[in-house]
Design a protein around this motif. Sequence first.
Motif, mmCIF file in Angstrom:
data_model
loop_
_atom_site.group_PDB
_atom_site.id
_atom_site.type_symbol
_atom_site.label_atom_id
_atom_site.label_comp_id
_atom_site.label_asym_id
_atom_site.label_seq_id
_atom_site.Cartn_x
_atom_site.Cartn_y
_atom_site.Cartn_z
ATOM 1 N N GLU A 77 0.831 -1.202 0.000
ATOM 2 C CA GLU A 77 0.000 0.000 0.000
ATOM 3 C C GLU A 77 0.858 1.242 0.000
ATOM 4 O OE1 GLU A 77 -2.416 1.548 -1.054
ATOM 5 O OE2 GLU A 77 -4.086 1.101 0.291
ATOM 6 N N ARG A 78 0.286 2.300 -0.552
ATOM 7 C CA ARG A 78 0.975 3.592 -0.559
ATOM 8 C C ARG A 78 1.087 4.077 0.883
ATOM 9 N NH1 ARG A 78 -2.439 7.803 -2.112
ATOM 10 N NH2 ARG A 78 -0.616 9.095 -2.424
ATOM 11 N N LEU A 79 2.185 4.686 1.195
ATOM 12 C CA LEU A 79 2.387 5.265 2.521
ATOM 13 C C LEU A 79 1.831 6.679 2.480
ATOM 14 C CD1 LEU A 79 3.578 5.076 5.371
ATOM 15 C CD2 LEU A 79 5.741 5.895 4.401
ATOM 16 N N SER A 99 -1.667 15.251 -7.404
ATOM 17 C CA SER A 99 -0.912 13.995 -7.500
ATOM 18 C C SER A 99 0.546 14.136 -7.074
ATOM 19 C CB SER A 99 -0.992 13.417 -8.912
ATOM 20 O OG SER A 99 -0.334 14.270 -9.826
ATOM 21 N N SER A 100 1.064 15.353 -7.040
ATOM 22 C CA SER A 100 2.468 15.530 -6.637
ATOM 23 C C SER A 100 2.598 15.837 -5.135
ATOM 24 C CB SER A 100 3.128 16.638 -7.450
ATOM 25 O OG SER A 100 2.498 17.879 -7.183
ATOM 26 N N PHE A 101 1.481 16.061 -4.450
ATOM 27 C CA PHE A 101 1.517 16.380 -3.028
ATOM 28 C C PHE A 101 1.754 15.126 -2.197
ATOM 29 C CE2 PHE A 101 -0.480 16.649 1.125
ATOM 30 C CZ PHE A 101 0.131 17.768 1.645
ATOM 31 N N ALA A 102 2.588 15.248 -1.169
ATOM 32 C CA ALA A 102 2.811 14.148 -0.223
ATOM 33 C C ALA A 102 2.789 14.711 1.188
ATOM 34 C CB ALA A 102 4.142 13.462 -0.491
ATOM 35 N N TRP A 103 2.124 13.995 2.083
ATOM 36 C CA TRP A 103 2.181 14.336 3.495
ATOM 37 C C TRP A 103 3.568 13.966 4.017
ATOM 38 C CZ3 TRP A 103 -1.507 17.343 5.313
ATOM 39 C CH2 TRP A 103 -2.741 17.335 4.670
ATOM 40 N N GLY A 105 6.709 12.436 5.157
ATOM 41 C CA GLY A 105 7.155 11.049 5.205
ATOM 42 C C GLY A 105 6.352 10.102 4.334
ATOM 43 N N GLY A 106 5.361 10.611 3.608
ATOM 44 C CA GLY A 106 4.496 9.765 2.794
ATOM 45 C C GLY A 106 4.827 9.822 1.310
ATOM 46 N N GLU A 107 4.072 9.047 0.539
ATOM 47 C CA GLU A 107 4.224 9.015 -0.918
ATOM 48 C C GLU A 107 3.124 9.850 -1.565
ATOM 49 O OE1 GLU A 107 5.533 4.806 -2.621
ATOM 50 O OE2 GLU A 107 3.886 4.597 -1.205
ATOM 51 N N SER A 108 3.482 10.588 -2.579
ATOM 52 C CA SER A 108 2.473 11.265 -3.388
ATOM 53 C C SER A 108 1.764 10.219 -4.245
ATOM 54 C CB SER A 108 3.130 12.313 -4.288
ATOM 55 O OG SER A 108 3.927 11.659 -5.277
ATOM 56 N N ASN A 109 0.613 10.579 -4.794
ATOM 57 C CA ASN A 109 -0.048 9.682 -5.733
ATOM 58 C C ASN A 109 0.875 9.371 -6.907
ATOM 59 O OD1 ASN A 109 -2.417 9.566 -4.245
ATOM 60 N ND2 ASN A 109 -3.728 10.072 -5.979
ATOM 61 N N ALA A 110 1.576 10.386 -7.399
ATOM 62 C CA ALA A 110 2.448 10.189 -8.557
ATOM 63 C C ALA A 110 3.534 9.147 -8.277
ATOM 64 C CB ALA A 110 3.073 11.515 -8.987
ATOM 65 N N ILE A 111 4.144 9.223 -7.108
ATOM 66 C CA ILE A 111 5.218 8.279 -6.755
ATOM 67 C C ILE A 111 4.666 6.872 -6.562
ATOM 68 C CG2 ILE A 111 6.935 7.689 -4.979
ATOM 69 C CD1 ILE A 111 7.816 10.044 -6.711
ATOM 70 N N ALA A 112 3.570 6.749 -5.798
ATOM 71 C CA ALA A 112 2.977 5.430 -5.555
ATOM 72 C C ALA A 112 2.458 4.831 -6.861
ATOM 73 C CB ALA A 112 1.861 5.534 -4.525
ATOM 74 N N LYS A 114 3.540 5.389 -9.939
ATOM 75 C CA LYS A 114 4.675 4.966 -10.764
ATOM 76 C C LYS A 114 5.191 3.611 -10.284
ATOM 77 C CE LYS A 114 9.190 6.758 -12.360
ATOM 78 N NZ LYS A 114 10.067 5.639 -12.086
ATOM 79 N N ARG A 115 5.310 3.460 -8.978
ATOM 80 C CA ARG A 115 5.779 2.200 -8.390
ATOM 81 C C ARG A 115 4.829 1.049 -8.753
ATOM 82 N NH1 ARG A 115 3.989 0.203 -3.528
ATOM 83 N NH2 ARG A 115 3.414 2.206 -2.612
ATOM 84 N N GLY A 116 3.530 1.259 -8.571
ATOM 85 C CA GLY A 116 2.547 0.215 -8.861
ATOM 86 C C GLY A 116 2.474 -0.135 -10.333
ATOM 87 N N LEU A 117 2.500 0.890 -11.190
ATOM 88 C CA LEU A 117 2.430 0.637 -12.635
ATOM 89 C C LEU A 117 3.676 -0.100 -13.113
ATOM 90 C CD1 LEU A 117 0.857 0.986 -15.258
ATOM 91 C CD2 LEU A 117 2.072 3.159 -15.580
ATOM 92 N N GLU A 118 4.844 0.292 -12.638
ATOM 93 C CA GLU A 118 6.077 -0.405 -13.031
ATOM 94 C C GLU A 118 6.044 -1.864 -12.588
ATOM 95 O OE1 GLU A 118 9.301 2.001 -11.502
ATOM 96 O OE2 GLU A 118 9.118 3.437 -13.152
#
Length: 186
Positions: A77-79, A99-103, A105-112, A114-118
């Motif tokens: 899961e995304r952090l 999508s580029s915002f991250a709380w 220590g967390g992951e942005s939608n864009a980062i999570a 990219k990880r999931g799609l890859e």
Amino acid sequence: MTNLYLVRHAHSVYTPDELTRPLSEQGLNDAKMITEALMEMNIDAVISSPYKRAMQTVEGIAAYINEAIVMMDDFKERLLSDRPVEDFQAAIEKVWEDSSFAWEGGESNAIAQKRGLEAAMQVLKQFPNQNIVIGTHGNLLALILNALDKSYGFDFWKQLDMPDIYKLAFEGTELITVSRVWSRPG
């Protein structure tokens, strides 16, 4: 055709430890229904997030096809944040709005995403023309679908069941169809 069956994990008992959070009694019962539904899909391999609740949701189908679950860390899961958020709903809406915002220590939608799609693309290349179950999580499932088809967004995530199964049919790495093949009765 390669079919990816993205399985959102069943209901879990809340603990702050994401890695070892187990399924609840209801979740264990639902995992049996997930197994029964997937038994009809001619599954070739089972991949899972390393989180216990995701593995427990798909371990029945792995046992049925007599294959070990392949762990893929990138299906975790995304952090959202590295600390508890005061208002989960507001926090999740914010990351979907930007999508580029991250709380912190967390992951942005864009980062999570990219990880999931890859990870999904890696599975497509590794298991061509097979039926693959992937045990994952609601936010990551929605982000993977959103990367492939923008109509799967925040509203889609909100309506996901726990558990849920979506079949993504591919020719090579091109998405052909998406269909919900199972959801929790009731």
